[in-house]
Scaffold this active site. Structure first.
Site, PDB file in Angstrom:
ATOM      1  N   GLU A  86      67.907  28.305  25.315  1.00 27.75           N
ATOM      2  CA  GLU A  86      67.427  27.017  25.822  1.00 27.75           C
ATOM      3  C   GLU A  86      67.281  26.106  24.610  1.00 27.75           C
ATOM      4  O   GLU A  86      66.462  26.367  23.728  1.00 27.75           O
ATOM      5  CB  GLU A  86      66.089  27.180  26.530  1.00 27.75           C
ATOM      6  N   CYS A 144      59.414  21.166  26.876  1.00 30.09           N
ATOM      7  CA  CYS A 144      60.873  21.073  26.950  1.00 30.09           C
ATOM      8  C   CYS A 144      61.332  20.258  28.150  1.00 30.09           C
ATOM      9  O   CYS A 144      62.482  19.822  28.201  1.00 30.09           O
ATOM     10  CB  CYS A 144      61.489  22.468  26.992  1.00 30.09           C
TER      11      CYS A 144
END
Length: 509
Positions: free
Chosen positions: A245, A282
């Site tokens: 990620e 995020c």
């Protein structure tokens, strides 16, 4: 040459607190991986795995006060946030224990021979097996949920894969504490300590991804760091899966009708989402498409009021603080970029929240303003003001892959009138999670969750949150024509383990 010491650092002051460990040498990385490899057999029994995961959650809860104190000292995220994150981590461990016990993740499929089929079908039996040792690279911003005992580790252990964690330098003391807690849980079930290895240091992270006994890797962090490790994983003599990620802009589109209907509420909601955790999520909304109209003006006024009332906060480390300040300055200097609330230094060790505005037309073509289409980690967002739908489509067409994409619609649009459904379809290719009339911060740990998206959001199509995260660490294998006596119990006709399966085309529970 002696390995460098690893220090715990207080982000509130930038001062070293204590020496925690030393950076792992190549030999120490090798020893950790080999110990993990040797621990594989202890995870073969699904009953043991499930019990181990539940014990890990119990032990983490028992050590909660000490762990939260250590985490706050190294991250400044605050006891309330950290207590909640630890609870989420324990819930996730227990959820995977339930998945392990249920057994559906094994995807058992059995087909008996059928000579009447074209072509004929032999006896085929398929299920999934663990890949082997998994390397996990901890995240800075989630010291529990995406670190030593986080989702990558929990899902890998659930799959039957031992783990070696590369600790994040922002919370090394906490990483050591959590590793000890997990190993204590392992000992309760005669699982060797090596089932969870822990190494420190940049070079150790490179050695880990290159180790021939490492079968897969999970990463949460920056595009630059993640891409470097991804390339290392692909360049190995035997390439391995790398589930990274890396970064996400998390675009938000506000329609003219939505802004007219509830612009003030949207502005306040945006402020709360973009400043949550000092903007260190995020899934922070980093780009907002809002109308250049009176309704859009009301939204901006609400956003201005709410962001102006937000107290300065401490970022995870001073390197991130320096990058944030430099990133805001560089963006502010672009032509036609304005700063209604200026983000910047709130003090010697803190930052203040803010946001930028720019005509959306500036983002419809390549140029210096492309910088506004890149993630800026911290409490800042960009509001691009559009004049028509053509500008919206042009900006959306230039966006990279994201973890999330959000659209705010009016009541009528949400009910299917107007372009509501069309806008949802337009956002779907951009992200792994599409939200309607909500905010992306907050990722529920649930069976239906998907936390991933097109590159650079992630390097694979998998999720790092939710039950299906276990699929990353498994591979299918088929036995053809094998006698019952030679088959693993999962594939025997009498189903001694009571697994859900597809048997001769019929789903059995």
């Amino acid at each position: 040459m002696a390995a460098s010491p690893v220090w715990s650092v207080d982000p509130r002051t930038g001062k070293q607190r204590e020496q925690v460990a030393v950076e792992a040498t190549a030999q120490e990385v090798d020893a950790a991986v080999r110990a993990a490899h040797a621990a594989r057999e202890a995870l073969t029994d699904r009953t043991v795995r499930a019990a181990f995961l539940r014990s890990a959650a119990d032990e983490l809860e028992a050590a909660r006060d000490r762990l939260v104190e250590a985490a706050d000292a190294e991250t400044a995220l605050g006891p309330v946030r950290l207590t909640g994150e630890l609870a989420r981590t324990c819930y996730q461990l227990r959820a995977f224990a339930g998945i392990v016990e249920e057994g559906a993740f094994l995807d058992v499929v059995i087909d008996h021979p059928d000579d009447t089929a074209t072509p004929p079908v032999p006896d085929l039996r398929r299920y999934k097996i663990p890949l082997g040792v998994v390397a996990v690279y901890s995240a800075s911003n989630f010291p529990f949920a995406f670190s030593v005992a986080g989702g990558d580790t929990a899902s890998a252990l659930a799959a039957g894969c031992p783990v070696v964690v590369k600790a994040h330098p922002d919370h090394p003391a906490l990483s050591e504490l959590v590793a000890k807690v997990i190993r204590r849980a392992a000992a309760r079930h005669q699982v060797p300590d090596g089932v969870l290895g822990l190494v420190h240091g940049f070079d150790a992270g490179i050695e880990l991804i290159r180790h021939p006994m490492v079968a897969a890797a999970g990463f949460t962090g920056s595009v630059r760091g993640g891409r470097a490790l991804f390339d290392e994983a692909a360049a190995r003599p035997v390439p391995i899966p790398f589930h990274g990620e890396l970064g996400s802009l998390n675009p938000v589109l506000v329609t003219e009708a939505a802004a007219a209907e509830r612009g003030e509420a949207i502005g306040a909601g945006l402020a709360g989402s973009m400043t949550l955790g000092v903007g260190q999520f995020c899934v922070k909304p980093g780009l907002v498409l809002a109308p250049a109209s009176a309704a859009g003006d009301a939204l901006l006024k609400s956003l201005t009021d709410a962001v102006s009332d937000t107290d300065p906060g401490v970022l995870l480390d001073h390197r991130m603080r320096d990058n944030f300040l430099a990133g805001v300055t560089e963006r502010t200097r672009l032509p036609e970029v304005e700063s209604p609330v200026t983000a910047g230094a709130g003090g010697e060790h803190t930052v203040s929240a803010g946001f930028l505005t720019v005509p959306a037309e500036r983002l419809t073509r390549e140029g210096a303003h492309d910088l506004l289409l890149e993630e800026c980690f911290g409490p800042v967002t960009v509001v691009a003001r559009y004049t028509d739908e053509a500008e919206v489509r042009a900006v959306l067409s230039r966006l990279p892959g994201n973890l999330t994409a959000t659209v705010h619609l009016s009541s009528e649009e949400a009910a299917g009138q107007g372009r509501g459904a069309e806008l949802v379809r337009e956002l779907t290719p951009l992200a792994g999670r599409v939200l309607v009339n909500g905010w992306p911060t907050g990722v529920a740990v649930a069976p239906a969750q998907h936390h991933g998206g097109p590159y650079p959001a992630t390097t694979s199509t998998s999720t790092s949150v939710g039950g299906t995260a276990i699929e990353r660490w498994l591979r299918p294998v088929v036995y053809q024509g094998a006698p019952q006596a030679l088959l693993p119990p999962e594939l025997k006709d009498d189903n001694p383990l009571g697994l859900p399966r597809r048997f001769n085309g019929r789903l059995e529970h």
